[in-house]
Design a protein around this motif. Structure first.
Motif, PDB file in Angstrom:
ATOM      1  N   CYS A 150       0.844  -1.205   0.000  1.00 48.49           N
ATOM      2  CA  CYS A 150       0.000   0.000   0.000  1.00 48.49           C
ATOM      3  C   CYS A 150       0.877   1.253   0.000  1.00 48.49           C
ATOM      4  N   TYR A 186      -0.188  -2.536   5.062  1.00 46.09           N
ATOM      5  CA  TYR A 186      -1.316  -1.619   5.132  1.00 46.09           C
ATOM      6  C   TYR A 186      -1.331  -0.891   6.483  1.00 46.09           C
ATOM      7  N   ASP A 187      -1.461   0.413   6.433  1.00 45.70           N
ATOM      8  CA  ASP A 187      -1.576   1.216   7.650  1.00 45.70           C
ATOM      9  C   ASP A 187      -2.833   2.069   7.516  1.00 45.70           C
ATOM     10  N   SER A 188      -3.865   1.694   8.255  1.00 44.76           N
ATOM     11  CA  SER A 188      -5.179   2.337   8.086  1.00 44.76           C
ATOM     12  C   SER A 188      -5.164   3.830   8.447  1.00 44.76           C
ATOM     13  N   ARG A 189      -4.116   4.254   9.185  1.00 47.92           N
ATOM     14  CA  ARG A 189      -4.045   5.678   9.570  1.00 47.92           C
ATOM     15  C   ARG A 189      -3.629   6.569   8.394  1.00 47.92           C
ATOM     16  N   ARG A 191      -3.843   8.075   4.750  1.00 50.51           N
ATOM     17  CA  ARG A 191      -4.830   8.300   3.698  1.00 50.51           C
ATOM     18  C   ARG A 191      -4.398   7.617   2.395  1.00 50.51           C
ATOM     19  N   ASN A 194      -5.246   3.951   2.195  1.00 50.91           N
ATOM     20  CA  ASN A 194      -6.669   3.748   1.902  1.00 50.91           C
ATOM     21  C   ASN A 194      -6.990   4.039   0.436  1.00 50.91           C
ATOM     22  N   TYR A 197      -5.734   1.057  -1.523  1.00 50.83           N
ATOM     23  CA  TYR A 197      -6.673  -0.049  -1.296  1.00 50.83           C
ATOM     24  C   TYR A 197      -7.903   0.115  -2.195  1.00 50.83           C
ATOM     25  N   GLN A 214      -1.521  -6.048   7.568  1.00 52.19           N
ATOM     26  CA  GLN A 214      -1.185  -4.754   8.155  1.00 52.19           C
ATOM     27  C   GLN A 214       0.305  -4.653   8.497  1.00 52.19           C
TER      28      GLN A 214
END
Length: 254
Positions: A150, A186-189, A191, A194, A197, A214
């Motif tokens: 990501c 993946y780091d959901s924090r 932007r 995301n 993704y 992650q």
């Protein structure tokens, strides 16, 4: 009959080897019989599973070039049901040595035919290139997992890989399918993570695994101990992610 899955992406550092080691370990933990083939001269999948590279008499190199029996190159690991065929630095020159061979794209497929029935899954960890060894892996495989990190350049080069898969499918291996795109690191924090993704999901839809890998410190640390993350820290996010991926793959292949 065992399913052969290649892990391929000519871009380095996308989590191919991490996925090969930890997916194999997770499948074995779920009581599947698994063989992992380290087809990368860096041999990181071998050392990441605790194989001492100095003690190896027979590797995938000897099988390809010297016609050694593939069973002589199999080593057990700390996880029951998980075997590994290690790599060797000599594999760097193997592509040149293979140029003289008849049906050079099908050497690995021929090697695996006698043993693939002994396993539920055979995973091939490919080098970050689209050279002859990777072509061999894709010719031998039933399907391919494409790890995509990501990050900004994630989608660069995927079209090249997809084109290679298309050529192999039309000329060498008509049954080759894409098992799935796996989003890694993946780091959901973030932007950007995301956005990547969403973009991968939009492009490839149901071909994208539901499981996302992650960013996880334990996942980065475990190879230096020669252990898959499930043995290093079973409660870590990384261990849980790969167990979830293994279950997803088992369900897809019922």
């Amino acid at each position: 009959m065992g399913k052969i899955i290649a892990l391929a992406n000519q871009k380095g550092g996308v989590g191919k080897t991490t996925t090969a080691i930890n997916l194999a370990a997770s499948l074995a933990t779920l009581e599947k019989k698994v063989l992992i083939i380290d087809a990368d001269p860096q041999a990181n999948a071998s050392s990441g599973l605790g194989v001492n590279l100095n003690d190896i008499d027979c590797s995938i190199y000897e099988c390809i070039i010297d016609h050694a029996d593939i069973r002589d190159a199999m080593y057990t690991t700390d996880i029951e049901g998980l075997d590994v065929i290690p790599s060797h630095v000599n594999l760097v020159g193997a592509e040149i040595e293979m140029l003289e061979l008849e049906k050079r794209e099908q050497v690995l497929k021929t090697l695996l035919n006698p043993v693939k029935g002994d396993y539920d899954f055979v995973l091939i960890d490919c080098a970050p290139s689209l050279g002859l060894i990777t072509v061999n892996a894709l010719t031998a495989a039933d399907s391919v997992i494409i790890p995509v990190q990501c990050e900004y350049f994630a989608l660069e080069g995927i079209s090249k890989l997809l084109n290679t898969i298309k050529i192999i499918k039309s000329r060498l291996n008509p049954k080759l399918e894409i098992e799935g795109f796996l989003l890694t690191m993946y780091d959901s924090r973030l932007r950007l993570a995301n956005q990547i993704y969403d973009e991968v999901k939009r492009h490839f839809q149901e071909l994208v695994f539901k499981t996302v890998i992650q960013r996880n410190v334990k996942l980065s640390e475990s190879p230096s101990h020669g252990l898959p993350v499930i043995l290093y820290d079973a409660d870590s996010t990384g261990a849980k992610n790969y167990l979830s991926l293994a279950k997803e793959i088992i369900n897809r292949n019922k």
